[in-house]
Design a protein around this motif. Sequence first.
Motif, PDB file in Angstrom:
ATOM      1  N   ALA A   1      11.187 -46.848  23.827  1.00 49.43           N
ATOM      2  CA  ALA A   1      11.116 -48.467  24.543  1.00 49.43           C
ATOM      3  C   ALA A   1      12.323 -49.363  24.036  1.00 49.43           C
ATOM      4  N   SER A   2      12.638 -48.910  22.659  1.00 47.63           N
ATOM      5  CA  SER A   2      13.919 -49.781  22.349  1.00 47.63           C
ATOM      6  C   SER A   2      15.338 -49.502  23.153  1.00 47.63           C
ATOM      7  N   GLY A   3      15.302 -48.240  23.764  1.00 42.63           N
ATOM      8  CA  GLY A   3      16.453 -47.911  24.465  1.00 42.63           C
ATOM      9  C   GLY A   3      17.204 -46.953  23.796  1.00 42.63           C
ATOM     10  N   HIS A   4      16.942 -46.586  22.959  1.00 42.62           N
ATOM     11  CA  HIS A   4      17.734 -45.461  21.973  1.00 42.62           C
ATOM     12  C   HIS A   4      17.537 -44.369  22.876  1.00 42.62           C
ATOM     13  N   THR A   5      18.885 -43.647  22.899  1.00 42.90           N
ATOM     14  CA  THR A   5      19.155 -42.575  23.980  1.00 42.90           C
ATOM     15  C   THR A   5      19.593 -41.409  23.242  1.00 42.90           C
ATOM     16  N   ASN A   6      19.267 -40.348  23.969  1.00 42.52           N
ATOM     17  CA  ASN A   6      19.861 -38.893  23.473  1.00 42.52           C
ATOM     18  C   ASN A   6      20.504 -38.161  24.793  1.00 42.52           C
ATOM     19  N   ARG A   7      21.468 -37.393  24.524  1.00 45.01           N
ATOM     20  CA  ARG A   7      21.686 -36.488  25.572  1.00 45.01           C
ATOM     21  C   ARG A   7      20.509 -35.386  25.729  1.00 45.01           C
ATOM     22  N   ALA A   8      20.492 -34.965  27.060  1.00 44.41           N
ATOM     23  CA  ALA A   8      19.265 -33.882  27.213  1.00 44.41           C
ATOM     24  C   ALA A   8      19.344 -32.720  26.224  1.00 44.41           C
ATOM     25  N   ASP A   9      20.527 -32.227  25.967  1.00 48.29           N
ATOM     26  CA  ASP A   9      20.903 -31.156  25.176  1.00 48.29           C
ATOM     27  C   ASP A   9      20.482 -31.490  23.528  1.00 48.29           C
ATOM     28  N   VAL A  10      20.883 -32.624  23.048  1.00 55.47           N
ATOM     29  CA  VAL A  10      20.556 -32.912  21.934  1.00 55.47           C
ATOM     30  C   VAL A  10      19.186 -33.241  21.957  1.00 55.47           C
ATOM     31  N   ALA A  11      18.308 -33.714  22.830  1.00 57.36           N
ATOM     32  CA  ALA A  11      16.872 -33.780  22.685  1.00 57.36           C
ATOM     33  C   ALA A  11      16.318 -32.564  22.674  1.00 57.36           C
ATOM     34  N   ALA A  12      16.902 -31.569  23.533  1.00 60.41           N
ATOM     35  CA  ALA A  12      16.125 -30.184  23.370  1.00 60.41           C
ATOM     36  C   ALA A  12      16.342 -29.296  22.018  1.00 60.41           C
ATOM     37  N   ARG A  13      17.577 -29.682  21.306  1.00 62.84           N
ATOM     38  CA  ARG A  13      17.662 -29.173  20.004  1.00 62.84           C
ATOM     39  C   ARG A  13      16.735 -29.909  19.074  1.00 62.84           C
ATOM     40  N   ARG A  14      16.859 -31.038  19.004  1.00 65.26           N
ATOM     41  CA  ARG A  14      15.851 -31.876  18.109  1.00 65.26           C
ATOM     42  C   ARG A  14      14.332 -31.326  18.317  1.00 65.26           C
ATOM     43  N   ALA A  15      14.041 -31.283  19.454  1.00 63.25           N
ATOM     44  CA  ALA A  15      12.573 -30.756  19.663  1.00 63.25           C
ATOM     45  C   ALA A  15      12.258 -29.497  19.195  1.00 63.25           C
ATOM     46  N   VAL A  16      13.392 -28.484  19.530  1.00 61.32           N
ATOM     47  CA  VAL A  16      12.911 -27.150  18.780  1.00 61.32           C
ATOM     48  C   VAL A  16      13.242 -27.279  17.191  1.00 61.32           C
ATOM     49  N   LEU A  17      14.106 -27.866  16.592  1.00 54.64           N
ATOM     50  CA  LEU A  17      14.160 -28.121  15.248  1.00 54.64           C
ATOM     51  C   LEU A  17      13.002 -28.797  14.509  1.00 54.64           C
ATOM     52  N   THR A  18      12.500 -29.858  15.407  1.00 56.80           N
ATOM     53  CA  THR A  18      11.164 -30.577  14.880  1.00 56.80           C
ATOM     54  C   THR A  18      10.139 -29.613  14.926  1.00 56.80           C
ATOM     55  N   GLY A  19      10.019 -28.709  15.775  1.00 54.86           N
ATOM     56  CA  GLY A  19       8.816 -28.110  15.759  1.00 54.86           C
ATOM     57  C   GLY A  19       8.970 -26.908  14.631  1.00 54.86           C
ATOM     58  N   VAL A  20      10.185 -26.418  14.431  1.00 56.73           N
ATOM     59  CA  VAL A  20      10.263 -25.432  13.461  1.00 56.73           C
ATOM     60  C   VAL A  20       9.892 -25.939  12.095  1.00 56.73           C
ATOM     61  N   ASN A  21      10.760 -27.080  11.813  1.00 57.21           N
ATOM     62  CA  ASN A  21      10.274 -27.641  10.707  1.00 57.21           C
ATOM     63  C   ASN A  21       8.965 -28.115  10.270  1.00 57.21           C
ATOM     64  N   GLN A  22       8.040 -28.649  11.219  1.00 56.50           N
ATOM     65  CA  GLN A  22       6.903 -28.675  10.922  1.00 56.50           C
ATOM     66  C   GLN A  22       5.942 -27.512  10.854  1.00 56.50           C
ATOM     67  N   ILE A  23       6.299 -26.117  11.347  1.00 54.43           N
ATOM     68  CA  ILE A  23       5.639 -25.044  11.125  1.00 54.43           C
ATOM     69  C   ILE A  23       6.051 -24.800   9.677  1.00 54.43           C
ATOM     70  N   THR A  24       7.253 -24.854   9.192  1.00 49.38           N
ATOM     71  CA  THR A  24       7.468 -24.405   7.652  1.00 49.38           C
ATOM     72  C   THR A  24       6.856 -25.208   6.789  1.00 49.38           C
ATOM     73  N   ALA A  25       7.032 -26.651   7.083  1.00 53.26           N
ATOM     74  CA  ALA A  25       6.382 -27.720   6.072  1.00 53.26           C
ATOM     75  C   ALA A  25       4.944 -27.438   5.929  1.00 53.26           C
ATOM     76  N   GLN A  26       4.289 -27.146   6.984  1.00 51.86           N
ATOM     77  CA  GLN A  26       2.906 -26.982   6.873  1.00 51.86           C
ATOM     78  C   GLN A  26       2.239 -25.657   6.332  1.00 51.86           C
ATOM     79  N   ILE A  27       3.180 -24.667   6.558  1.00 51.29           N
ATOM     80  CA  ILE A  27       2.825 -23.343   5.903  1.00 51.29           C
ATOM     81  C   ILE A  27       3.243 -23.450   4.581  1.00 51.29           C
ATOM     82  N   SER A  28       4.129 -24.159   3.999  1.00 52.18           N
ATOM     83  CA  SER A  28       4.670 -24.243   2.719  1.00 52.18           C
ATOM     84  C   SER A  28       3.566 -24.875   1.819  1.00 52.18           C
ATOM     85  N   GLU A  29       2.997 -26.060   2.544  1.00 59.19           N
ATOM     86  CA  GLU A  29       1.627 -26.939   1.947  1.00 59.19           C
ATOM     87  C   GLU A  29       0.499 -25.898   1.820  1.00 59.19           C
ATOM     88  N   HIS A  30       0.183 -25.111   2.776  1.00 57.56           N
ATOM     89  CA  HIS A  30      -0.888 -24.423   2.951  1.00 57.56           C
ATOM     90  C   HIS A  30      -0.782 -23.113   1.807  1.00 57.56           C
TER      91      HIS A  30
END
Length: 601
Positions: free
Chosen positions: A194-223
Amino acid sequence: MASKKEKPDKERMGLVAERIWRGAELRIMEDVVRRIKKAGEITSTADYQINRLIEMGRSREEVERIIKESLDATWSEMFEMYDKVAEWEYVRNQEVYEQITDEFIAPEDNEWLIQLTEAIRKQTQDTMVNLSQSCGFSVMMGGRRVFTPFAEYYQKYVDTAIQDVVTGATDYNSAVRKVVTQMTNSGLRVVDYASGHTNRADVAARRAVLTGVNQITAQISEHNAEKLGTDQFEVSWHPCARPDHQTWQGKVFSKEELRTVCGYGSVTGLCGANCRHSFDPFIPGISERLYPDDWLEEQNKREAQTKEWNGKQLNAYEQTQQQRKMETAMRAQRQKIRLLEEAGADKDDIMLEKAKYQGQLNEYKQFSKKMGLVEQRERIYQDGLGRIAPVKTTYKFQNKAETSQMYRPIQRSQESIDVKIKEDFEVKTRKVLSYSGDVYISDNATIKPRALHQINKNTEEAIKQWGIPSDRKPKIVIVSPDEMPTAYGKYDAIQNTVFYIPQIADKKIVENQGDIEYHEMWHMKQAENFRSQKGKITKENHREYIQSACKDAKKVIDKAGISKYNVNKVSEYAERMYRLGRYDEVEAEYMTTYRRKRHGN
């Protein structure tokens, strides 16, 4: 065995997502160009208005189809990679499990792991779907950047281009150049917040993928840590980490310290947006540190060392960021060239854009070599557009007039540097990559390739005539007449830099071509004489240099029989300088006159 499994390439996952979205972006922009090209054949304004309404509906459907196809392509590949990451992260501690407990459940039988992977898959996919619904272009309106959905962009900008072509307000090539430049400079964008911060679609795609990977690895490590009965974790290390991550990477922390020290759980911290770090359970007395403190200290010192590029000192992290910036600029330029080709734009316009791209490639190669970085051209070429750069010696133009203006295409660097013309006045310049020496052009100056070639050649010939070694050739800076209104040329002895305005290559302005360069290089000869006796010329001894030059010049003037009574035989300018006591200028003017006589002018 788990230890023989190959570690998944997490960075490649993000690059795959970027590549797919860039493909979607290009297909949408090609659709825009195709419609402009089609409109160029419309002869009736009424027919155009009717067709536009039909095309608008098709345009929305086409964009939705392209985005849907891109999502399917992205996530069918990404889901398989997620599974590999989850399994590798989970089983890498199998041997420790067997030492500490006797419980180890295979990944395919672990319901918790399956549920976690599915949840993150769904979360990141939903994010991408939501982002795709806001796809648009960013454009400059009234001096500020505005983000518009694709349909609105099409209506406001492509519509205008088509009308201009149909009504004869502008030619087809000009309309295409304008719209293609707008699209490639802005790119397909998404509005994330809502603040108006923007990203290119390709950057958003990469960020979404890496965010998902980071969440998997972090939660597995904690477990895994919970199952192994430890509260300690070792954070991974990688070269050229961002400065605020470099302070804690490679070290061991408690679970609480991961949050308080490393920022785990925040957007900018450990496992946050675009973070490539992970952490693994660490069991004191059993686990061994992968990155000892002395090794980390040595790496940090090495990466803190800087190297100069275009007047700026860059450390290791800044060097890699500059390399990424160059790669992004080249991908945009490749898109621009392809769109101009698709539109059937003027061949000379396309060739000039290709020459610019070749200059970017040359600069990228020079930068990577100087910084000691490995070129990552796969990041440039992953757009699948094939060869874009022109083959050497293939510049062909329609007539001799155009050929005479080309010579060597002017390829400027992306980075600008400030150069002082006067103590209190600087100009922004860019290096000309197509010349071996230091040749720069002000951002406010316009010069044709032939003129630049002639000025550079005349300067080199002048220093040769004055016996100045070629390796002492001064930096050449082309500035606009507004930036240097009182002279055609000026030699700065402190910077060993000569300033010229482009007009000196025009015979209507300077009848005896080369005189200005010859004149300024005589001043350099005077400076070289002073340097051989006194050393470097600085701000502190500059007055002494001028006095010394005038003293030596007066000897030459007297020997040549030039006095205050016959100095005007040289020129009115020399007479004025003589009265002001600027004998170095009189001598330089005398030398220029001598050159004219020597060459029969």
